[in-house]
Design a protein around this motif. Structure first.
Motif, PDB file in Angstrom:
ATOM      1  N   LYS A  93       0.860  -1.174   0.017  1.00  0.00           N
ATOM      2  CA  LYS A  93       0.122   0.064   0.007  1.00  0.00           C
ATOM      3  C   LYS A  93       0.861   1.303   0.022  1.00  0.00           C
ATOM      4  O   LYS A  93       0.360   2.398  -0.226  1.00  0.00           O
ATOM      5  N   CYS A  94       2.001   1.134   0.184  1.00  0.00           N
ATOM      6  CA  CYS A  94       2.928   2.286   0.290  1.00  0.00           C
ATOM      7  C   CYS A  94       3.628   2.606  -1.121  1.00  0.00           C
ATOM      8  O   CYS A  94       4.503   2.583  -1.578  1.00  0.00           O
ATOM      9  N   GLN A  95       2.474   3.306  -2.011  1.00  0.00           N
ATOM     10  CA  GLN A  95       2.753   3.476  -3.207  1.00  0.00           C
ATOM     11  C   GLN A  95       3.773   4.413  -3.536  1.00  0.00           C
ATOM     12  O   GLN A  95       3.695   5.037  -4.849  1.00  0.00           O
ATOM     13  N   SER A  96       4.277   5.355  -2.575  1.00  0.00           N
ATOM     14  CA  SER A  96       5.080   6.308  -2.921  1.00  0.00           C
ATOM     15  C   SER A  96       6.591   5.995  -2.621  1.00  0.00           C
ATOM     16  O   SER A  96       7.534   6.723  -2.652  1.00  0.00           O
ATOM     17  N   LEU A  97       6.857   4.600  -2.280  1.00  0.00           N
ATOM     18  CA  LEU A  97       8.286   4.145  -1.832  1.00  0.00           C
ATOM     19  C   LEU A  97       9.184   4.425  -2.784  1.00  0.00           C
ATOM     20  O   LEU A  97       8.861   3.962  -4.131  1.00  0.00           O
ATOM     21  N   LEU A  98      10.365   5.130  -2.683  1.00  0.00           N
ATOM     22  CA  LEU A  98      11.348   5.079  -3.499  1.00  0.00           C
ATOM     23  C   LEU A  98      12.641   4.184  -3.089  1.00  0.00           C
ATOM     24  O   LEU A  98      13.251   3.583  -4.080  1.00  0.00           O
ATOM     25  N   MET A  99      12.677   3.941  -1.809  1.00  0.00           N
ATOM     26  CA  MET A  99      13.626   2.961  -1.364  1.00  0.00           C
ATOM     27  C   MET A  99      13.102   2.030  -0.265  1.00  0.00           C
ATOM     28  O   MET A  99      12.402   2.473   0.743  1.00  0.00           O
ATOM     29  N   LEU A 100      13.473   0.799  -0.410  1.00  0.00           N
ATOM     30  CA  LEU A 100      12.860  -0.282   0.690  1.00  0.00           C
ATOM     31  C   LEU A 100      14.069  -1.343   1.083  1.00  0.00           C
ATOM     32  O   LEU A 100      14.317  -2.052   0.257  1.00  0.00           O
ATOM     33  N   ASN A 101      14.304  -1.240   2.609  1.00  0.00           N
ATOM     34  CA  ASN A 101      15.690  -1.874   2.931  1.00  0.00           C
ATOM     35  C   ASN A 101      15.085  -2.743   3.971  1.00  0.00           C
ATOM     36  O   ASN A 101      15.046  -2.202   5.137  1.00  0.00           O
ATOM     37  N   LEU A 102      15.034  -4.067   3.691  1.00  0.00           N
ATOM     38  CA  LEU A 102      14.552  -4.994   4.916  1.00  0.00           C
ATOM     39  C   LEU A 102      15.713  -6.119   5.248  1.00  0.00           C
ATOM     40  O   LEU A 102      15.375  -7.065   5.746  1.00  0.00           O
ATOM     41  N   SER A 103      17.031  -5.711   4.678  1.00  0.00           N
ATOM     42  CA  SER A 103      18.232  -6.987   4.743  1.00  0.00           C
ATOM     43  C   SER A 103      18.622  -7.150   5.946  1.00  0.00           C
ATOM     44  O   SER A 103      18.236  -6.274   6.915  1.00  0.00           O
ATOM     45  N   HIS A 104      19.217  -8.089   6.068  1.00  0.00           N
ATOM     46  CA  HIS A 104      20.213  -8.681   7.282  1.00  0.00           C
ATOM     47  C   HIS A 104      19.100  -8.597   8.697  1.00  0.00           C
ATOM     48  O   HIS A 104      19.078  -7.899   9.818  1.00  0.00           O
ATOM     49  N   ASN A 105      18.295  -9.381   8.374  1.00  0.00           N
ATOM     50  CA  ASN A 105      17.286  -9.528   9.305  1.00  0.00           C
ATOM     51  C   ASN A 105      17.059 -11.166   9.446  1.00  0.00           C
ATOM     52  O   ASN A 105      17.739 -12.002   8.977  1.00  0.00           O
ATOM     53  N   MET A 106      15.901 -11.690  10.018  1.00  0.00           N
ATOM     54  CA  MET A 106      15.748 -13.130   9.960  1.00  0.00           C
ATOM     55  C   MET A 106      14.188 -13.413   9.550  1.00  0.00           C
ATOM     56  O   MET A 106      13.578 -14.072   9.926  1.00  0.00           O
ATOM     57  N   LEU A 107      13.873 -12.622   8.312  1.00  0.00           N
ATOM     58  CA  LEU A 107      12.585 -12.871   7.658  1.00  0.00           C
ATOM     59  C   LEU A 107      12.664 -14.191   7.171  1.00  0.00           C
ATOM     60  O   LEU A 107      13.583 -14.523   6.165  1.00  0.00           O
ATOM     61  N   ASN A 108      11.416 -14.689   6.947  1.00  0.00           N
ATOM     62  CA  ASN A 108      11.146 -15.963   6.319  1.00  0.00           C
ATOM     63  C   ASN A 108       9.888 -15.871   5.393  1.00  0.00           C
ATOM     64  O   ASN A 108       9.197 -14.630   5.163  1.00  0.00           O
ATOM     65  N   GLY A 109       9.551 -16.951   4.791  1.00  0.00           N
ATOM     66  CA  GLY A 109       8.282 -16.750   3.926  1.00  0.00           C
ATOM     67  C   GLY A 109       8.795 -16.575   2.548  1.00  0.00           C
ATOM     68  O   GLY A 109       9.868 -16.214   2.282  1.00  0.00           O
TER      69      GLY A 109
END
Length: 405
Positions: A256-272
């Protein structure tokens, strides 16, 4: 240097010397100009202390700024007496100590910026002065990042001015959790808490800050899941949550964040799996970094909707399957890292359309087949890593391969 003779201008009300090559210190003769209400010497090469009596000498002072210099020493207690002060900005200096305990006696203060100094002791109670800022009901900008503040983030932060639009506390030694009352700062457009020792869950109430366009939470010890309420922040252009301990899946609500220019979720323990909704964010133009997690599954074909994206990093996960041919629609790509996964099959022929690629890393996967000739036709390609795969056949002879040893 600022000449001593400037003190002879006894009726001067405005002194703006910013953006020059001035050196030396602020001359003591300046205290002869009690009529000053505007004083800025920002972006020079000045050093020394901020004069201790500044708050007593200039009773009409509204703007006092000396950012981007080499000032040292402490912030004068006398500034608490400059009751008309609206702007106090000495970012990017070498100031030590802390803010005056009575700084909250400035009811008209709109901008308080001491980013990038050496304030704080790194101990508990460093941020207790925030309680006094509750009285600064006009405050819009509070900058305290890149200092040495320690202790916990006090719950009184929830009582700061509702006019606050920018709050920067990154690059300190702050620990503990983010108070749930952060939701009260409803006019925030930027919140920077990066590079601290904050821990616990990110409160779901952060999704109530609907005017946010920048949220930096990276480089902490946050855990738990990424709140799906962040999807309510539809004005976000920048979301940095890397280098934490987030787990669970990536919320589909981020789509829904339709204005995002940059997204960084790296170096975590995310799965799925990678949510298809995130790959429909055609606004992403700077980077999408989901690397160094435990994501599984294949890359959804919706990746082809990232037509404006410059950098894509999905490396060091557990992704598998073939690279979708739709990747060839991402004609803005300059940088793609997919190494350290379980991708297989051929490099899709549609990648020939990605002529702007400068950096490609597909190493440590299960790619097979022949290395495409078109990789040798990429004129701006500077770095190519195809090692540790199952490629066969002859190497291309042109382009980046021509001078390979």
């Amino acid at each position: 240097n600022i000449p001593n003779e400037i003190g002879q201008l006894s009726r001067l009300t405005l002194l703006a010397l910013n953006g020059n090559y001035l050196s030396g210190t602020i001359p003591g003769t300046i205290f002869n100009i009690s009529s000053l209400f505007f004083f800025t010497v920002s972006q020079n090469h000045l050093h020394g202390n901020i004069p201790a009596d500044v708050g007593y000498t200039f009773p009409n002072l509204e703007t006092f700024a000396g950012g981007v210099n080499s000032f040292t020493g402490t912030i004068p207690e006398s500034l608490s007496n400059a009751s008309r002060l609206e702007i106090l900005d000495f970012a990017e200096n070498g100031l030590t100590g802390t803010l005056p305990k009575n700084i909250g006696r400035l009811p008209l203060l709109k901008r308080l910026n001491f980013d990038d100094n050496r304030l704080g002791t790194g101990k508990a109670g460093d941020l207790n002065f925030l309680a006094s800022l509750v009285n600064c009901t006009a405050l819009k900008v509070l900058g305290l990042s890149d200092n040495s503040f320690g202790g916990e983030l006090p719950s009184t932060i929830a009582n700061l001015s509702t006019q606050l639009t920018s709050l920067t506390l990154g690059g300190n030694g702050i620990h503990g959790s983010v108070p749930i009352g952060i939701r009260n700062l409803v006019n925030l457009t930027f919140l920077g808490l990066e590079e601290n020792n904050l821990s616990g869950f990110v409160p779901h109430t952060i999704g109530m800050l609907r005017l946010l366009n920048g949220l930096d939470l990276n480089g902490n010890n946050f855990s738990g899941v990424i709140p799906s309420s962040i999807g309510n922040l539809t004005r976000l252009t920048r979301l940095q949550m890397e280098e934490n301990n987030f787990e669970g899946s990536i919320p589909a609500n981020l789509g829904k964040c339709q204005s995002l220019l940059m997204l960084n979720l790296s170096h975590n323990m995310l799965n799925g799996t990678i949510p298809r909704q995130v790959l429909t964010l055609s606004s992403l133009s700077i980077y999408l970094d989901l690397s160094h997690n435990a994501l599984i599954g294949s890359v959804p074909v919706e990746v082809g909707k990232l037509v404006n994206l410059a950098q894509l990093d999905l490396s060091e996960n557990k992704l598998s399957g073939m690279i979708p041919s739709s990747l060839g629609s991402c004609i803005g790509l300059e940088w793609i890292h997919l190494q350290g996964n379980f991708f297989e099959g051929n490099i899709p022929s549609t990648m020939r359309y990605l002529r702007g690629l400068q950096d490609i890393d597909l190493s440590c996967n299960n790619f097979s087949g022949k290395i495409p000739e078109f990789l040798g036709e990429f004129k701006v390609l500077e770095h190519l890593n195809l090692s540790y795969n199952d490629f066969s056949g002859k190497l291309p002879m042109n382009g980046i391969f021509k001078n390979a040893t």
